[in-house]
Write a protein that holds these residues in place. Sequence first.
Motif, short mmCIF file in Angstrom:
data_model
loop_
_atom_site.label_atom_id
_atom_site.label_comp_id
_atom_site.label_asym_id
_atom_site.label_seq_id
_atom_site.Cartn_x
_atom_site.Cartn_y
_atom_site.Cartn_z
N ALA A 1 98.31 91.96 -51.41
CA ALA A 1 97.88 90.63 -50.97
C ALA A 1 96.85 90.73 -49.85
O ALA A 1 95.88 89.99 -49.83
CB ALA A 1 99.09 89.82 -50.50
N HIS A 2 97.05 91.68 -48.92
CA HIS A 2 96.06 91.88 -47.87
C HIS A 2 94.73 92.34 -48.46
O HIS A 2 93.66 91.84 -48.08
CB HIS A 2 96.53 92.93 -46.85
CG HIS A 2 97.45 92.39 -45.81
ND1 HIS A 2 97.09 91.42 -44.90
CD2 HIS A 2 98.74 92.70 -45.52
CE1 HIS A 2 98.10 91.16 -44.11
NE2 HIS A 2 99.13 91.92 -44.46
N ASN A 3 94.78 93.28 -49.38
CA ASN A 3 93.55 93.80 -49.99
C ASN A 3 92.83 92.70 -50.77
O ASN A 3 91.60 92.60 -50.71
CB ASN A 3 93.85 94.98 -50.91
CG ASN A 3 94.27 96.19 -50.12
OD1 ASN A 3 93.96 96.31 -48.94
ND2 ASN A 3 94.98 97.10 -50.76
N ALA A 4 93.58 91.87 -51.49
CA ALA A 4 92.97 90.79 -52.25
C ALA A 4 92.34 89.77 -51.32
O ALA A 4 91.24 89.26 -51.59
CB ALA A 4 94.00 90.13 -53.15
N SER A 5 93.01 89.47 -50.22
CA SER A 5 92.44 88.47 -49.31
C SER A 5 91.16 88.99 -48.66
O SER A 5 90.25 88.23 -48.39
CB SER A 5 93.46 88.08 -48.24
OG SER A 5 93.74 89.15 -47.38
N ARG A 6 91.08 90.31 -48.44
CA ARG A 6 89.84 90.88 -47.90
C ARG A 6 88.74 90.87 -48.95
O ARG A 6 87.57 90.65 -48.62
CB ARG A 6 90.09 92.32 -47.43
CG ARG A 6 90.86 92.39 -46.16
CD ARG A 6 90.94 93.84 -45.66
NE ARG A 6 91.90 93.94 -44.61
CZ ARG A 6 93.08 94.54 -44.70
NH1 ARG A 6 93.42 95.12 -45.83
NH2 ARG A 6 93.91 94.57 -43.69
N ALA A 7 89.10 91.12 -50.20
CA ALA A 7 88.10 91.17 -51.26
C ALA A 7 87.46 89.81 -51.50
O ALA A 7 86.28 89.73 -51.82
CB ALA A 7 88.74 91.68 -52.55
N PHE A 8 88.24 88.73 -51.33
CA PHE A 8 87.72 87.40 -51.59
C PHE A 8 87.46 86.62 -50.31
O PHE A 8 87.31 85.41 -50.35
CB PHE A 8 88.68 86.63 -52.50
CG PHE A 8 88.79 87.24 -53.86
CD1 PHE A 8 87.75 87.13 -54.77
CD2 PHE A 8 89.92 87.94 -54.23
CE1 PHE A 8 87.84 87.70 -56.02
CE2 PHE A 8 90.02 88.52 -55.49
CZ PHE A 8 88.98 88.40 -56.38
#
Length: 78
Positions: free
Chosen positions: A45-52
């Motif tokens: 979830a952290h990685n996805a929030s950084r990606a978007f």
Amino acid sequence: MYTTTRNIAGGTLMTCKDCGHEISMNKICEKPIQAATDMLKHMAAHNASRAFAAVERIIVPEPEAILAVEPLPAFPYQ
């Protein structure tokens, strides 16, 4: 991403460095597969929030006006 911390009551926790999310070591020992899955989902979830994540708008400079150049005078040697 996670660090091990101890609380006042003597419990040991795995704490997320980014947001402070905690998982108790007791839960990890009782249900290791479920705890590992929860940790991986949390990190994803952290990685996805950084990606978007929203980025600053790129400001394109205005194209500069092309100056009209006067033709060079003819060479005097001709």
